[in-house]
Scaffold this motif. Structure first.
Motif, PDB file in Angstrom:
ATOM      1  N   SER A  67       0.552  -1.180   0.418  1.00 27.13           N
ATOM      2  CA  SER A  67      -0.070  -0.169  -0.068  1.00 27.13           C
ATOM      3  C   SER A  67       0.803   1.444   0.024  1.00 27.13           C
ATOM      4  O   SER A  67       2.665   0.963   0.122  1.00 27.13           O
TER       5      SER A  67
ATOM      6  N   ASN B 270       3.090   4.468  -6.630  1.00 28.10           N
ATOM      7  CA  ASN B 270       1.022   3.270  -7.000  1.00 28.10           C
ATOM      8  C   ASN B 270       1.896   1.957  -7.707  1.00 28.10           C
ATOM      9  O   ASN B 270       1.798   1.361  -7.743  1.00 28.10           O
ATOM     10  N   ARG B 271       2.601   2.389  -8.214  1.00 28.30           N
ATOM     11  CA  ARG B 271       3.077   1.177  -8.909  1.00 28.30           C
ATOM     12  C   ARG B 271       3.983   0.299  -8.312  1.00 28.30           C
ATOM     13  O   ARG B 271       3.787  -1.255  -8.343  1.00 28.30           O
TER      14      ARG B 271
ATOM     15  N   ASP C  38       1.432  -1.878  -6.152  1.00 28.01           N
ATOM     16  CA  ASP C  38       0.957  -2.864  -7.086  1.00 28.01           C
ATOM     17  C   ASP C  38       1.731  -3.974  -7.411  1.00 28.01           C
ATOM     18  O   ASP C  38       1.304  -4.952  -7.196  1.00 28.01           O
ATOM     19  N   GLU C  39       3.257  -4.043  -7.074  1.00 27.22           N
ATOM     20  CA  GLU C  39       3.891  -4.446  -6.951  1.00 27.22           C
ATOM     21  C   GLU C  39       4.154  -5.447  -5.799  1.00 27.22           C
ATOM     22  O   GLU C  39       5.294  -6.304  -5.360  1.00 27.22           O
TER      23      GLU C  39
ATOM     24  N   HIS D 138      -3.502   4.517  -0.809  1.00 26.30           N
ATOM     25  CA  HIS D 138      -4.224   4.290  -0.676  1.00 26.30           C
ATOM     26  C   HIS D 138      -4.988   4.386   1.095  1.00 26.30           C
ATOM     27  O   HIS D 138      -5.916   4.315   0.932  1.00 26.30           O
TER      28      HIS D 138
END
Lengths: 242, 238
Positions: free
Chosen positions: B32, B174-175, B178-179, B197
């Motif tokens: 997050s 944010n990427r 996501d990983e 988030h």
């Protein structure tokens, strides 16, 4: 080991971007020796006797200053705090510094010894031992600088540690007055100061024909001081601060 | 338990006799982006330093990835970027990154990758000290990206950046989340809450709110975060 070498390389890279400092490190002891030589132009014997001492003293002072200021900068810029959150060990960090400035000390000592012996005609029997002790003195300056930088909060304070740490050693090392002719208290103090043994070694070198037992003892003691200072310096690196 | 990246319990930090953080609890889930927002001097940096394990704490426990903060195992897994760009101003950008790559044991090829990620691919040979403040901050961030850590602790990474760069960096954050990476990003710009988030609102060393941007808006009925912060600050003071 790779991290020690990487740190040493980084410190030398920083130095290489500062051309003026490089010139000062390499040339300043030689220039000071030159002045010293002509101060005693009318009495070359004095230069032969005290010249070797200067060859050891100038690098010690210069490397002490450079190292302590660089280390304070590392502490205040936040880079040290950051490095201590990485896998870099404290010993690797200090070792890297000692190695980098040791290399600088090597270059400096080679230049100043060459100038003293071949140009200024300093009369010594074993020139390689002069170079050896000059390097050791410079490394000692670095080690003391690493240690003392822990007690300086600013670069301004670090510079002022020079008279505090170096000048008393110059007064007590036997250069002005043989140590056994000083009052007992001062003699005892001088026994625990590293410069006393450096001076002792250079005094021997000025007159001796070969590498003798006194020099071996001085060499061992100086190495001991270097190792102890570096070990203490790495203990002063705190991962957590207030 | 295992989906928590950071867990702070009863954290108390005293600096110069003042309780900078009187007592704080917070949990941050893995994968997050958490925004740590609040005015200057509210204790954001102290909290981040405590999580990085460089702050002397009076009481409480800080657990990062199941280990005490600052533990040797965490040193390769946590990337900490201080507020002052902690890189060497007298080295070129690439020399800085080469050094940090060597420290982290990262491949030299990762240097070019991170230069690209922070938008400094064309400045590799510039002297870091000659860059602007925002560019130096990005060099500092790039050094943290080298090791691809599991947790990023970023203290005001977007301060002083132009809006385009700020947007690009938040996209990068944010990427990374996501990983599966966990990011704690501090800022005193309230609007940056929008890109997280979850948001931690901090004031006077304590948390006055903790939730998703939508939750905080719903709680306060405010549209923008400047207003939401004011409402929450007044409520906590009352």
């Amino acid at each position: 080991m790779t991290r020690t070498l990487a740190t040493a390389r980084r410190v030398l890279q920083q130095l290489s971007h500062d051309r003026r400092s490089v010139a000062l490190i390499v040339l300043m002891p030689s220039v000071l020796l030159l002045v010293f030589r002509y101060v005693y132009d009318s009495a070359p014997v004095v230069f032969d006797r005290v010249g070797p001492q200067m060859l050891g003293l100038f690098p010690l002072i210069i490397m002490f200053l450079i190292t302590s200021v660089t280390m304070v900068r590392e502490r205040t810029s936040g880079t040290l705090e950051r490095l201590l959150t990485t896998p870099l060990q404290r010993g690797e960090f200090i070792g890297g510094y000692a190695l980098a400035f040791g290399v600088a000390a090597l270059v400096q000592s080679l230049v100043s010894s060459a100038v003293a012996i071949w140009w200024l005609g300093l009369d010594v029997e074993i020139p390689w031992a002069i170079v050896l002790f000059a390097i050791l003195d410079a490394v000692l300056g670095t080690a003391l600088g690493l240690l003392m930088s822990a007690f300086a909060a600013t670069e301004f304070q670090a510079v002022q540690f020079m008279p505090l740490v170096v000048v008393p050693q110059i007064l007590l090392c036997g250069l002005l007055q043989p140590r056994d002719m000083m009052p007992r208290v001062l003699e005892v103090i001088s026994d625990v100061l590293p410069l006393s043994y450096a001076t002792d070694a250079f005094s021997e070198l000025a007159t001796a024909d070969g590498f003798n037992a006194t020099m071996t003892r001085d060499l061992g003691l100086l190495l001991g001081f270097v190792v102890a200072s570096i070990a203490l310096a790495s203990l002063t690196l705190r991962r957590r601060t207030a | 338990m295992m989906n928590l990246a950071i867990e702070v319990q009863g954290l108390r930090v005293v600096r110069g006799g003042n309780p900078v953080i009187p007592g704080l609890d917070v949990q941050i889930p893995r994968g997050s982006v958490t925004g740590l927002l609040g005015p200057s001097g509210c204790g954001k940096t102290t909290l981040i330093r405590s999580i990085a394990g460089v702050q002397v704490v009076k009481a409480g426990t800080v657990t990062v990835l199941g280990e005490p903060a600052g533990s040797p195992t965490n040193r390769g897994r946590v990337g900490y970027v201080t507020q002052a760009s902690s890189v060497y101003s007298d080295l070129t950008v690439r020399q800085n990154l080469d050094y940090f790559a060597a420290i982290y044991g990262a491949a030299q090829s990762s240097v070019e990758r991170v230069l690209e990620e922070v938008g400094l691919a064309d400045r590799g040979d510039s002297l870091t000290g000659q860059l602007s403040g925002g560019q130096r901050t990005r060099v500092s961030l790039a050094a943290a990206l080298l090791t691809d850590p599991e947790v990023y602790l970023l203290d005001e990474p977007t301060v002083g950046l132009d809006p385009v760069l700020r947007r690009d960096l938040w996209q990068l954050f944010n990427r990374l989340a996501d990983e599966g990476r966990t990011l704690l990003v501090s800022s005193h710009v309230m609007d940056e809450a929008e890109r997280c988030h979850q948001v931690l609102l901090m004031r006077d060393g304590g948390l006055i709110a903790h939730g998703s941007p939508d939750e905080l808006r719903a709680q306060t009925g405010a549209d923008d975060f400047e207003q939401a912060f004011l409402t929450l600050a007044e409520r906590s003071a009352a």
